[in-house]
Motif scaffolding. Sequence first.
Motif, PDB file in Angstrom:
ATOM      1  N   VAL A  33       0.836  -1.199   0.000  1.00  0.00           N
ATOM      2  CA  VAL A  33       0.000   0.000   0.000  1.00  0.00           C
ATOM      3  C   VAL A  33       0.874   1.253   0.000  1.00  0.00           C
ATOM      4  O   VAL A  33       1.793   1.398   0.815  1.00  0.00           O
ATOM      5  CB  VAL A  33      -0.950  -0.002   1.215  1.00  0.00           C
ATOM      6  CG1 VAL A  33      -1.782   1.274   1.238  1.00  0.00           C
ATOM      7  CG2 VAL A  33      -1.858  -1.219   1.176  1.00  0.00           C
ATOM      8  N   TYR A  47       1.648   1.598 -12.206  1.00  0.00           N
ATOM      9  CA  TYR A  47       0.433   1.475 -11.405  1.00  0.00           C
ATOM     10  C   TYR A  47       0.704   2.070 -10.023  1.00  0.00           C
ATOM     11  O   TYR A  47       1.808   1.933  -9.475  1.00  0.00           O
ATOM     12  CB  TYR A  47       0.026   0.012 -11.227  1.00  0.00           C
ATOM     13  CG  TYR A  47      -0.610  -0.616 -12.454  1.00  0.00           C
ATOM     14  CD1 TYR A  47      -1.974  -0.821 -12.519  1.00  0.00           C
ATOM     15  CD2 TYR A  47       0.171  -1.017 -13.529  1.00  0.00           C
ATOM     16  CE1 TYR A  47      -2.567  -1.415 -13.636  1.00  0.00           C
ATOM     17  CE2 TYR A  47      -0.397  -1.596 -14.649  1.00  0.00           C
ATOM     18  CZ  TYR A  47      -1.768  -1.792 -14.693  1.00  0.00           C
ATOM     19  OH  TYR A  47      -2.348  -2.379 -15.800  1.00  0.00           O
ATOM     20  N   TYR A  48      -0.346   2.707  -9.457  1.00  0.00           N
ATOM     21  CA  TYR A  48      -0.264   3.173  -8.074  1.00  0.00           C
ATOM     22  C   TYR A  48      -1.090   2.247  -7.200  1.00  0.00           C
ATOM     23  O   TYR A  48      -2.260   1.980  -7.489  1.00  0.00           O
ATOM     24  CB  TYR A  48      -0.787   4.595  -7.926  1.00  0.00           C
ATOM     25  CG  TYR A  48      -0.742   5.075  -6.483  1.00  0.00           C
ATOM     26  CD1 TYR A  48       0.480   5.288  -5.843  1.00  0.00           C
ATOM     27  CD2 TYR A  48      -1.913   5.263  -5.758  1.00  0.00           C
ATOM     28  CE1 TYR A  48       0.536   5.705  -4.528  1.00  0.00           C
ATOM     29  CE2 TYR A  48      -1.858   5.685  -4.427  1.00  0.00           C
ATOM     30  CZ  TYR A  48      -0.636   5.889  -3.813  1.00  0.00           C
ATOM     31  OH  TYR A  48      -0.585   6.280  -2.500  1.00  0.00           O
ATOM     32  N   LEU A  49      -0.486   1.719  -6.119  1.00  0.00           N
ATOM     33  CA  LEU A  49      -1.148   0.767  -5.229  1.00  0.00           C
ATOM     34  C   LEU A  49      -1.731   1.529  -4.051  1.00  0.00           C
ATOM     35  O   LEU A  49      -1.124   1.638  -2.985  1.00  0.00           O
ATOM     36  CB  LEU A  49      -0.162  -0.313  -4.766  1.00  0.00           C
ATOM     37  CG  LEU A  49       0.174  -1.416  -5.779  1.00  0.00           C
ATOM     38  CD1 LEU A  49       0.958  -0.857  -6.965  1.00  0.00           C
ATOM     39  CD2 LEU A  49       1.000  -2.506  -5.130  1.00  0.00           C
ATOM     40  N   GLY A  50      -2.931   2.073  -4.254  1.00  0.00           N
ATOM     41  CA  GLY A  50      -3.575   2.842  -3.211  1.00  0.00           C
ATOM     42  C   GLY A  50      -4.191   1.990  -2.126  1.00  0.00           C
ATOM     43  O   GLY A  50      -4.540   2.475  -1.046  1.00  0.00           O
ATOM     44  N   GLY A  51      -4.352   0.691  -2.369  1.00  0.00           N
ATOM     45  CA  GLY A  51      -4.930  -0.236  -1.398  1.00  0.00           C
ATOM     46  C   GLY A  51      -4.773  -1.651  -1.899  1.00  0.00           C
ATOM     47  O   GLY A  51      -4.029  -1.915  -2.855  1.00  0.00           O
ATOM     48  N   THR A  63      -7.496  -3.751  -2.756  1.00  0.00           N
ATOM     49  CA  THR A  63      -8.548  -4.198  -3.668  1.00  0.00           C
ATOM     50  C   THR A  63      -8.192  -3.794  -5.094  1.00  0.00           C
ATOM     51  O   THR A  63      -7.459  -2.810  -5.313  1.00  0.00           O
ATOM     52  CB  THR A  63      -9.898  -3.585  -3.270  1.00  0.00           C
ATOM     53  OG1 THR A  63      -9.789  -2.158  -3.293  1.00  0.00           O
ATOM     54  CG2 THR A  63     -10.300  -4.036  -1.875  1.00  0.00           C
ATOM     55  N   ASN A  94      -9.753  -2.222  -7.456  1.00  0.00           N
ATOM     56  CA  ASN A  94     -10.086  -0.862  -7.885  1.00  0.00           C
ATOM     57  C   ASN A  94      -9.183   0.188  -7.256  1.00  0.00           C
ATOM     58  O   ASN A  94      -9.247   1.366  -7.617  1.00  0.00           O
ATOM     59  CB  ASN A  94     -11.560  -0.553  -7.590  1.00  0.00           C
ATOM     60  CG  ASN A  94     -11.874  -0.598  -6.094  1.00  0.00           C
ATOM     61  OD1 ASN A  94     -11.049  -1.041  -5.303  1.00  0.00           O
ATOM     62  ND2 ASN A  94     -13.056  -0.161  -5.725  1.00  0.00           N
ATOM     63  N   GLN A  95      -8.345  -0.224  -6.277  1.00  0.00           N
ATOM     64  CA  GLN A  95      -7.392   0.705  -5.669  1.00  0.00           C
ATOM     65  C   GLN A  95      -6.008   0.615  -6.300  1.00  0.00           C
ATOM     66  O   GLN A  95      -5.096   1.344  -5.905  1.00  0.00           O
ATOM     67  CB  GLN A  95      -7.291   0.442  -4.160  1.00  0.00           C
ATOM     68  CG  GLN A  95      -8.565   0.765  -3.379  1.00  0.00           C
ATOM     69  CD  GLN A  95      -8.454   0.395  -1.918  1.00  0.00           C
ATOM     70  OE1 GLN A  95      -8.229  -0.778  -1.565  1.00  0.00           O
ATOM     71  NE2 GLN A  95      -8.606   1.373  -1.044  1.00  0.00           N
ATOM     72  N   VAL A  96      -5.851  -0.299  -7.258  1.00  0.00           N
ATOM     73  CA  VAL A  96      -4.602  -0.418  -8.017  1.00  0.00           C
ATOM     74  C   VAL A  96      -4.831   0.285  -9.348  1.00  0.00           C
ATOM     75  O   VAL A  96      -5.483  -0.248 -10.242  1.00  0.00           O
ATOM     76  CB  VAL A  96      -4.213  -1.896  -8.206  1.00  0.00           C
ATOM     77  CG1 VAL A  96      -2.900  -2.006  -8.980  1.00  0.00           C
ATOM     78  CG2 VAL A  96      -4.078  -2.585  -6.850  1.00  0.00           C
ATOM     79  N   VAL A  97      -4.294   1.512  -9.476  1.00  0.00           N
ATOM     80  CA  VAL A  97      -4.698   2.428 -10.546  1.00  0.00           C
ATOM     81  C   VAL A  97      -3.629   2.488 -11.636  1.00  0.00           C
ATOM     82  O   VAL A  97      -2.461   2.806 -11.346  1.00  0.00           O
ATOM     83  CB  VAL A  97      -4.945   3.835  -9.974  1.00  0.00           C
ATOM     84  CG1 VAL A  97      -5.568   4.731 -11.032  1.00  0.00           C
ATOM     85  CG2 VAL A  97      -5.837   3.759  -8.731  1.00  0.00           C
ATOM     86  N   SER A 109      -6.847  -3.351   9.783  1.00  0.00           N
ATOM     87  CA  SER A 109      -6.157  -3.295   8.496  1.00  0.00           C
ATOM     88  C   SER A 109      -4.792  -2.632   8.655  1.00  0.00           C
ATOM     89  O   SER A 109      -4.621  -1.683   9.429  1.00  0.00           O
ATOM     90  CB  SER A 109      -6.996  -2.522   7.483  1.00  0.00           C
ATOM     91  OG  SER A 109      -7.249  -1.213   7.935  1.00  0.00           O
TER      92      SER A 109
END
Length: 557
Positions: free
Chosen positions: A91, A112-116, A118, A120-123, A326
């Motif tokens: 994250v 890719y940016y791993l914002g979380g 899930t 949909n959080q991998v942008v 988390s």
Amino acid sequence: MKASVLLLFTITCLSLFSHAKPEADSCTCNLNLKAPIPFDTSNLHCLPVWNAQGFILRYAQTSANIWSFILSTPDTNSYIAMGFSASGGMVGSSAIVGWVASRGGSGGIKQYYLGGLTPNQVVPDKGNLQVTANSTFISLQSSRLYMVFQLEATEPLSWLIFATGSTGIFPAAPSYALTKHLDKVSTRIDYSKASLGSSQADGNSSQVDGSSSNSQADSCNMKLNLSVPLLFDTTKLNCLPVWSAQGFILRYSQSSPNIWSFILSAPSPNSYIAMGFSPNGGMVGASAIVGWISSNGASGGLKQYYLAGTAQNQVVPDRGNLKILSNSTLMTSQSSHLYMAFQLETNRPLSGLIYAVGPNSIFPSAPSFALAQHQDKVSIKLDYAAGSSASENPYTNLKRRHGILNILGWGILIIMGAIVARHFKQWDPFWFYFHASVQSLGFLLGVIGVITGIVLHNQLHIDFNLHKTLGIIILILGCLQVMAFVGRPNKESKVRKYWNFYHHNLGRILIILAIVNIFYGIHLGKEGSGWKVGYGIVLAILLSIAAIFEIGLWSRD
């Protein structure tokens, strides 16, 4: 003409063979890519960064603020990824992901940016990496993927994450969504020395520290000094040795009214370690936190499991009654010790705690993450307020009763009865009544001992197959001896000599198996050398008496 055709056929076969044969890459091989590379590759540092997957990283600082990278991996028909992380976790990191689909059909490379955690959080097309324009490409050559890119940075982040995707599933237009990785590892790199420091295995918070190879014992008298950051305060943790036989140490505290923090420490056993919370002290119905890091750091992770039953398919990953905060979990190896950290959201955790270690070198792995049966286990009851464990292993007394009953029954009384029957027949009928009484008492104690063993097995859920099998055989032989006693023929009967042969030799087999199984049971019960020495002395006395009488019998004959 025929010779030309034959020559052409031979060249074609050799060409096909040379192209079909996969070429391994290594840091001793010269990099020889057919595709043009937009930077100099003659002075690249080279490191094997993930031995389990064959990942090799080449890099160099091309100029004051430009860094060049080439990641080489075997083609597994999946995407490959290289991320840069501030802390070693997924994250918040940014990654370069490349793929060549369907064995060269199509491919691509994206940041890719791993914002979380899930999907949909991998942008895609987002991230903190300043990728140099026109520097990226991915190439498939000799069954290996080569992912090339340049970054604009004074020095890239030292925590690197490497991952492989699911076989045959690739990012595709228009969303370019990234599926969850099949396997993952992280490592800490010293760019100036071209060396690896810490490494981190699958799971966004599992690490192995290679900075020290010396085994260093942990204890409650030592200050906790982890080299990785935790999200909670560790200065006021209660500390308890919870499993002395395996060196398990538990640190815990109530961080807030409904948040509890735990750190479980154990000598690295090259297996998983587990800590379960049980409503009744038993396995069934408990929820457990299980963590592992392989000895080479190539794989690892931390998961919750729900123990619905004792069969392997009833131990379910990513299920359970524990509310884990988390980003609070961490699995790290440091100075030959594993440290498993996590936080639970609860007013008060269950007081029945279960600890376990798995079989050597067998770890949960994707996609099922099935948990192999533990090789050892213990339960305690913890008083959180007092900071003390009420009892270590509530089944210790039952285990010792099982051992004492079997030692007395099968291992002492049966032998005594056999000695009297063989060497005291001149004292008729005293020898017979003594023999029958002692053997009956030994058989009765042995049966009770077997019953306690069955109860112990049902409570501990540990399969000591050989010990259990020998115990059942001994019980059957004992029952056959009782049946033989009831149905013995008269001394004058013609079949009496056959009955004697059967009765005497069956008894000898029973005694030999009983002695073997008693020593084996003491070993399995981890009761130490005291029990072995004690029974060994008693057995030596009985066998010495038998040997003296046997020598006297031979002399008279």
